[in-house]
Design a protein around this motif. Structure first.
Motif, PDB file in Angstrom:
ATOM      1  N   HIS A 127      -3.183   3.545  -2.447  1.00  0.00           N
ATOM      2  CA  HIS A 127      -3.259   2.698  -3.635  1.00  0.00           C
ATOM      3  C   HIS A 127      -2.600   1.357  -3.319  1.00  0.00           C
ATOM      4  CE1 HIS A 127      -4.335   6.441  -5.571  1.00  0.00           C
ATOM      5  NE2 HIS A 127      -4.735   5.723  -6.621  1.00  0.00           N
ATOM      6  N   ILE A 128      -3.046   0.322  -4.023  1.00  0.00           N
ATOM      7  CA  ILE A 128      -2.603  -1.044  -3.779  1.00  0.00           C
ATOM      8  C   ILE A 128      -1.917  -1.553  -5.039  1.00  0.00           C
ATOM      9  CG2 ILE A 128      -3.382  -3.380  -3.231  1.00  0.00           C
ATOM     10  CD1 ILE A 128      -5.816  -1.917  -1.826  1.00  0.00           C
ATOM     11  N   PHE A 129      -0.790  -2.239  -4.852  1.00  0.00           N
ATOM     12  CA  PHE A 129       0.028  -2.705  -5.962  1.00  0.00           C
ATOM     13  C   PHE A 129      -0.402  -4.092  -6.419  1.00  0.00           C
ATOM     14  CE2 PHE A 129       4.042  -4.453  -7.699  1.00  0.00           C
ATOM     15  CZ  PHE A 129       4.291  -3.489  -8.662  1.00  0.00           C
ATOM     16  N   SER A 147      -6.549   2.211  -6.839  1.00  0.00           N
ATOM     17  CA  SER A 147      -7.348   2.611  -5.686  1.00  0.00           C
ATOM     18  C   SER A 147      -8.256   1.437  -5.326  1.00  0.00           C
ATOM     19  CB  SER A 147      -8.190   3.841  -6.017  1.00  0.00           C
ATOM     20  OG  SER A 147      -9.199   3.492  -6.944  1.00  0.00           O
ATOM     21  N   THR A 149       0.237  -7.147  -9.672  1.00  0.00           N
ATOM     22  CA  THR A 149       1.089  -7.572 -10.775  1.00  0.00           C
ATOM     23  C   THR A 149       0.328  -8.547 -11.669  1.00  0.00           C
ATOM     24  OG1 THR A 149       2.060  -9.344  -9.432  1.00  0.00           O
ATOM     25  CG2 THR A 149       3.262  -7.253  -9.536  1.00  0.00           C
ATOM     26  N   THR A 195       4.399  -1.975   3.275  1.00  0.00           N
ATOM     27  CA  THR A 195       4.757  -0.702   2.667  1.00  0.00           C
ATOM     28  C   THR A 195       6.122  -0.880   2.010  1.00  0.00           C
ATOM     29  OG1 THR A 195       5.723   0.074   4.736  1.00  0.00           O
ATOM     30  CG2 THR A 195       3.438   0.710   4.293  1.00  0.00           C
ATOM     31  N   LYS A 209       0.344  -2.415 -11.701  1.00  0.00           N
ATOM     32  CA  LYS A 209      -0.457  -1.199 -11.563  1.00  0.00           C
ATOM     33  C   LYS A 209      -0.630  -0.865 -10.091  1.00  0.00           C
ATOM     34  CE  LYS A 209      -3.316  -1.855 -15.653  1.00  0.00           C
ATOM     35  NZ  LYS A 209      -4.639  -1.783 -16.226  1.00  0.00           N
ATOM     36  N   TRP A 210      -0.734   0.441  -9.822  1.00  0.00           N
ATOM     37  CA  TRP A 210      -1.167   0.935  -8.521  1.00  0.00           C
ATOM     38  C   TRP A 210      -2.651   1.260  -8.670  1.00  0.00           C
ATOM     39  CZ3 TRP A 210       1.533   0.672  -4.166  1.00  0.00           C
ATOM     40  CH2 TRP A 210       2.924   0.574  -4.245  1.00  0.00           C
ATOM     41  N   VAL A 243       0.844  -1.192   0.000  1.00  0.00           N
ATOM     42  CA  VAL A 243       0.000   0.000   0.000  1.00  0.00           C
ATOM     43  C   VAL A 243       0.884   1.248   0.000  1.00  0.00           C
ATOM     44  CG1 VAL A 243      -1.817   1.238   1.245  1.00  0.00           C
ATOM     45  CG2 VAL A 243      -1.766  -1.272   1.285  1.00  0.00           C
ATOM     46  N   LYS A 244       0.517   2.200  -0.864  1.00  0.00           N
ATOM     47  CA  LYS A 244       1.244   3.474  -0.932  1.00  0.00           C
ATOM     48  C   LYS A 244       0.258   4.554  -1.361  1.00  0.00           C
ATOM     49  CE  LYS A 244       4.980   5.715  -3.447  1.00  0.00           C
ATOM     50  NZ  LYS A 244       5.971   5.554  -4.517  1.00  0.00           N
ATOM     51  N   ASP A 245       0.138   5.607  -0.576  1.00  0.00           N
ATOM     52  CA  ASP A 245      -0.749   6.735  -0.903  1.00  0.00           C
ATOM     53  C   ASP A 245      -2.166   6.263  -1.242  1.00  0.00           C
ATOM     54  OD1 ASP A 245       1.397   8.513  -0.563  1.00  0.00           O
ATOM     55  OD2 ASP A 245       2.022   8.245  -2.651  1.00  0.00           O
TER      56      ASP A 245
END
Length: 133
Positions: free
Chosen positions: A16-18, A104, A20, A86, A101-102, A12-14
């Motif tokens: 948003h979830i990563f 929401s 693949t 993180t 992709k990141w 999770v960053k800002d």
């Protein structure tokens, strides 16, 4: 039925979830959370640190266990420990994945997820709803 134990990183960053996209095998082009199989004697957390370094050339900080998914694929039973994480690294390099992709929380349903990973989406939505109440 054979059980395969894996660990997955929900990075999770800002807000948003990563995610693949698999670039190989029977499930090529499906989306998943990065991670991999536990090696003998490894904990789920050790597996994640190793796998993210191998697959993304990145370091993570494991925050907490989000859930454990139990799912029966036709050829094996999957037991997947899923951890909220993180990034410690400032960048990532895709080594195995076809794409990344990141997303929401609202965008998660726009991808074609692996069946076992779909239940993680529900857990993430429930957690987000609970934290806004």
């Amino acid at each position: 039925m054979k059980t395969v134990r894996v660990a997955a990183a929900i990075i999770v960053k800002d807000h948003h979830i990563f995610a693949t996209q698999r670039g190989y095998g029977e499930w090529k082009d499906y989306w998943e959370f990065p991670g991999g199989k536990l090696e003998p004697g490894e904990t789920s957390q050790e597996t994640l640190v190793r796998e993210i370094r191998e697959e993304l050339k990145a370091d993570i900080d494991i925050q907490e266990l989000l859930c454990t998914v139990e799912y029966d694929y036709p050829a094996f039973h999957l037991s997947m420990d899923c951890f909220l994480c993180t990034l410690v690294s400032s960048s990532m390099t895709l080594v195995e994945a076809e794409d990344a992709k990141w997303l929401s929380l609202q965008e998660l349903d726009s991808l074609n997820w692996l069946p076992a990973d779909q239940s993680i989406l529900q857990t993430l939505r429930q957690r987000a709803t609970a934290s806004t109440c």
